[in-house]
Motif scaffolding. Structure first.
Motif, PDB file in Angstrom:
ATOM      1  N   LYS A  26      18.506  24.053 -48.924  1.00  0.00           N
ATOM      2  CA  LYS A  26      19.934  23.833 -48.637  1.00  0.00           C
ATOM      3  C   LYS A  26      20.538  24.972 -47.815  1.00  0.00           C
ATOM      4  O   LYS A  26      21.550  24.785 -47.147  1.00  0.00           O
ATOM      5  CB  LYS A  26      20.727  23.588 -49.928  1.00  0.00           C
ATOM      6  N   ASP A  27      19.895  26.156 -47.848  1.00  0.00           N
ATOM      7  CA  ASP A  27      20.416  27.280 -47.058  1.00  0.00           C
ATOM      8  C   ASP A  27      20.314  27.045 -45.557  1.00  0.00           C
ATOM      9  O   ASP A  27      20.916  27.782 -44.767  1.00  0.00           O
ATOM     10  CB  ASP A  27      19.686  28.583 -47.415  1.00  0.00           C
ATOM     11  N   PHE A  28      19.544  26.045 -45.165  1.00  0.00           N
ATOM     12  CA  PHE A  28      19.392  25.768 -43.729  1.00  0.00           C
ATOM     13  C   PHE A  28      20.747  25.518 -43.057  1.00  0.00           C
ATOM     14  O   PHE A  28      20.946  25.880 -41.901  1.00  0.00           O
ATOM     15  CB  PHE A  28      18.467  24.565 -43.518  1.00  0.00           C
ATOM     16  N   ASP A  29      21.680  24.944 -43.812  1.00  0.00           N
ATOM     17  CA  ASP A  29      23.020  24.684 -43.255  1.00  0.00           C
ATOM     18  C   ASP A  29      23.644  25.959 -42.689  1.00  0.00           C
ATOM     19  O   ASP A  29      24.310  25.939 -41.649  1.00  0.00           O
ATOM     20  CB  ASP A  29      23.965  24.139 -44.343  1.00  0.00           C
ATOM     21  N   GLU A  30      23.452  27.071 -43.420  1.00  0.00           N
ATOM     22  CA  GLU A  30      24.024  28.358 -42.958  1.00  0.00           C
ATOM     23  C   GLU A  30      23.409  28.752 -41.605  1.00  0.00           C
ATOM     24  O   GLU A  30      24.086  29.310 -40.742  1.00  0.00           O
ATOM     25  CB  GLU A  30      23.694  29.491 -43.948  1.00  0.00           C
ATOM     26  N   TYR A  31      22.122  28.478 -41.451  1.00  0.00           N
ATOM     27  CA  TYR A  31      21.411  28.850 -40.222  1.00  0.00           C
ATOM     28  C   TYR A  31      21.905  27.999 -39.047  1.00  0.00           C
ATOM     29  O   TYR A  31      22.081  28.491 -37.938  1.00  0.00           O
ATOM     30  CB  TYR A  31      19.893  28.732 -40.436  1.00  0.00           C
ATOM     31  N   VAL A  32      22.123  26.721 -39.338  1.00  0.00           N
ATOM     32  CA  VAL A  32      22.642  25.828 -38.286  1.00  0.00           C
ATOM     33  C   VAL A  32      24.064  26.259 -37.916  1.00  0.00           C
ATOM     34  O   VAL A  32      24.411  26.377 -36.735  1.00  0.00           O
ATOM     35  CB  VAL A  32      22.599  24.355 -38.773  1.00  0.00           C
ATOM     36  N   ASP A  33      24.883  26.528 -38.921  1.00  0.00           N
ATOM     37  CA  ASP A  33      26.284  26.892 -38.656  1.00  0.00           C
ATOM     38  C   ASP A  33      26.394  28.196 -37.864  1.00  0.00           C
ATOM     39  O   ASP A  33      27.124  28.266 -36.881  1.00  0.00           O
ATOM     40  CB  ASP A  33      27.053  27.096 -39.974  1.00  0.00           C
TER      41      ASP A  33
ATOM     42  N   SER B 292      15.343  30.624 -45.070  1.00  0.00           N
ATOM     43  CA  SER B 292      15.967  29.584 -44.231  1.00  0.00           C
ATOM     44  C   SER B 292      15.544  28.163 -44.610  1.00  0.00           C
ATOM     45  O   SER B 292      15.836  27.222 -43.891  1.00  0.00           O
ATOM     46  CB  SER B 292      15.688  29.874 -42.747  1.00  0.00           C
TER      47      SER B 292
ATOM     48  N   ASN C  57      33.069  29.869 -35.734  1.00  0.00           N
ATOM     49  CA  ASN C  57      33.175  28.410 -35.814  1.00  0.00           C
ATOM     50  C   ASN C  57      34.604  27.922 -35.985  1.00  0.00           C
ATOM     51  O   ASN C  57      34.849  26.722 -35.897  1.00  0.00           O
ATOM     52  CB  ASN C  57      32.320  27.883 -36.972  1.00  0.00           C
TER      53      ASN C  57
ATOM     54  N   THR D 196      16.267  27.792 -35.290  1.00  0.00           N
ATOM     55  CA  THR D 196      17.688  27.929 -34.907  1.00  0.00           C
ATOM     56  C   THR D 196      17.869  29.014 -33.841  1.00  0.00           C
ATOM     57  O   THR D 196      18.728  28.895 -32.964  1.00  0.00           O
ATOM     58  CB  THR D 196      18.603  28.223 -36.120  1.00  0.00           C
TER      59      THR D 196
ATOM     60  N   ARG E 269      25.739  26.346 -34.177  1.00  0.00           N
ATOM     61  CA  ARG E 269      27.122  25.914 -33.913  1.00  0.00           C
ATOM     62  C   ARG E 269      27.983  27.062 -33.383  1.00  0.00           C
ATOM     63  O   ARG E 269      28.753  26.882 -32.438  1.00  0.00           O
ATOM     64  CB  ARG E 269      27.760  25.351 -35.191  1.00  0.00           C
TER      65      ARG E 269
END
Ligand code: NAD
Ligand code: UGA
Length: 313
Positions: free
Chosen positions: A92-99, A89, A63, A152, A103
């Protein structure tokens, strides 16, 4: 000419990179060493790869890094970097999966969209299928993921295909089914079972242990990845299963036999996101890729048990 492997320090990525190096390839490996599990394990995987002069490691986050500067002479890319793990997943850990799954994949695709490549192989997952009442999972089924992780990984498939359709990036997606073997991630079932057998700790089963998986030995997955780079059709997706269909309880029995010890088991409630059954239809991979998994569950578990035991000596 060289090959790029993203996620080269991880469980599957390190096996794939090692196999490529052993077969004489020049490999550039990218990994940011995420702290999802102890980074020490990833450094150990890298030590094995660094023994080869034809390996170049670049520590960095897809990224943020300048990916384009690493693409000189690259003909094949295996994109395995990602945030794995079905059950974590949520929230709040969902952000890591999206990143790391969406991304990072988009950023890689932007870097490669105007270069000439033989193939980009994308590591997708059986989790895109979801918790469906079907005996066997086929690539033509409409995916209905049951976990944010699965969502994701499916987004990644759609992304690579949109870059293929618009820019001609030659992508092939592979849906791996529960991979096991030496260096397995410490959040996965067998790694924990073997550890519990060695140390006498408790192994916690999520649910009643009747969940079924199409367990796939890591060497078979690696062979499937290489076959996809050579023979996979662009824009297509292939299941890579192991034809090792078993319930978790069956696998626990096998591991106790291998260890010659009784496992201390505790059953707790089923975890959100966990599906009841996976079973791969591998006929498409068999015909297009000549993919043929050959390591049985019993043989693979024996190898994983011996590997983990050797680390404690
Ligand atoms: P792993 O966590 O051991 O390896 C993934 C590696 O990617 C890690 O070393 C991590 O540090 C790296 N990484 C993550 N985000 C990154 C980023 N933004 N930039 C650079 N590096 C990054 O996981 P694994 O089990 O080896 O899985 C590899 C791939 O296969 C993943 O994409 C996963 O979703 C997929 N997959 C795994 C399984 C399985 O059973 N293990 C099944 C289906 C799909
Ligand atoms: C695995 C990988 O972890 C995912 O990254 C991957 O995407 C997925 O396979 C896939 O095939 O797509 P999973 O099937 O959940 O996911 O594999 P394990 O983590 O080994 O779990 C297998 C079963 O054992 C699950 O039902 C899980 O709930 C159970 N389990 C796991 C336990 O009962 N206890 C544990 O401590 C760990």
């Amino acid at each position: 000419m060289a090959i790029l492997v993203t996620g080269c320090a991880g469980f599957i990525g390190s096996h794939l990179t090692e196999k490529l190096l052993l077969s004489g390839e020049q490999v550039v490996g990218i990994d940011m060493l995420t702290p999802y599990y102890p980074v020490e394990r990833k450094r150990k995987n890298l030590e094995i790869l660094r023994k080869h002069q034809s390996f170049r490691f670049v520590e960095g986050n897809l990224n943020q890094m300048d990916i384009a500067s690493l693409l000189n002479n690259i003909t094949v890319i295996y994109h395995l970097a990602g945030q794995p793990g079905v059950r974590l997943s949520w929230g709040k850990d969902f952000d890591e999966y999206v990143d790391h799954n969406i991304r990072a994949t988009q950023r890689l695709l932007e870097a490669v969209k105007n270069i000439s490549l033989q193939k980009l192989v994308y590591a997708s997952s059986s989790s895109v299928y979801g918790n469906v009442d079907r005996d066997i999972l086929t690539e033509t089924d409409v995916p209905t993921p049951f976990s944010p992780y699965g969502v994701t990984k499916l987004a990644g498939e759609h992304l690579v295909n949109s870059y293929r359709a618009n820019f001609g990036v030659p992508v092939t997606s592979l849906r791996f089914f529960t991979v096991f073997g030496p260096r397995q991630r410490p959040d996965m079932a067998f790694q924990r079972v073997v550890e519990a057998l060695i140390n006498g700790n408790e192994f916690v089963v999520y649910g009643d242990g009747t969940q079924v998986r199409d367990f796939t030995y890591v060497e078979d997955i690696v062979n499937g990845c290489i076959a996809a780079a050579n023979r996979g059709r662009a824009g297509e997706v292939y299941n890579l299963g192991g034809t090792n269909l078993a319930s978790l309880n069956d696998a626990l029995n096998l591991l106790q036999e291998i260890a010659g010890k009784k496992l201390n088991i505790k059953y707790i409630e089923k975890q959100s996101g966990d599906v009841s059954k996976t079973r791969a239809n591998i006929s498409k991979a068999q015909s297009d890729l000549q993919y043929q998994p050959h390591i049985s569950l019993a043989e693979g578990l024996k190898r994983q048990f011996l590997y983990q035991s050797s680390l404690t000596k």
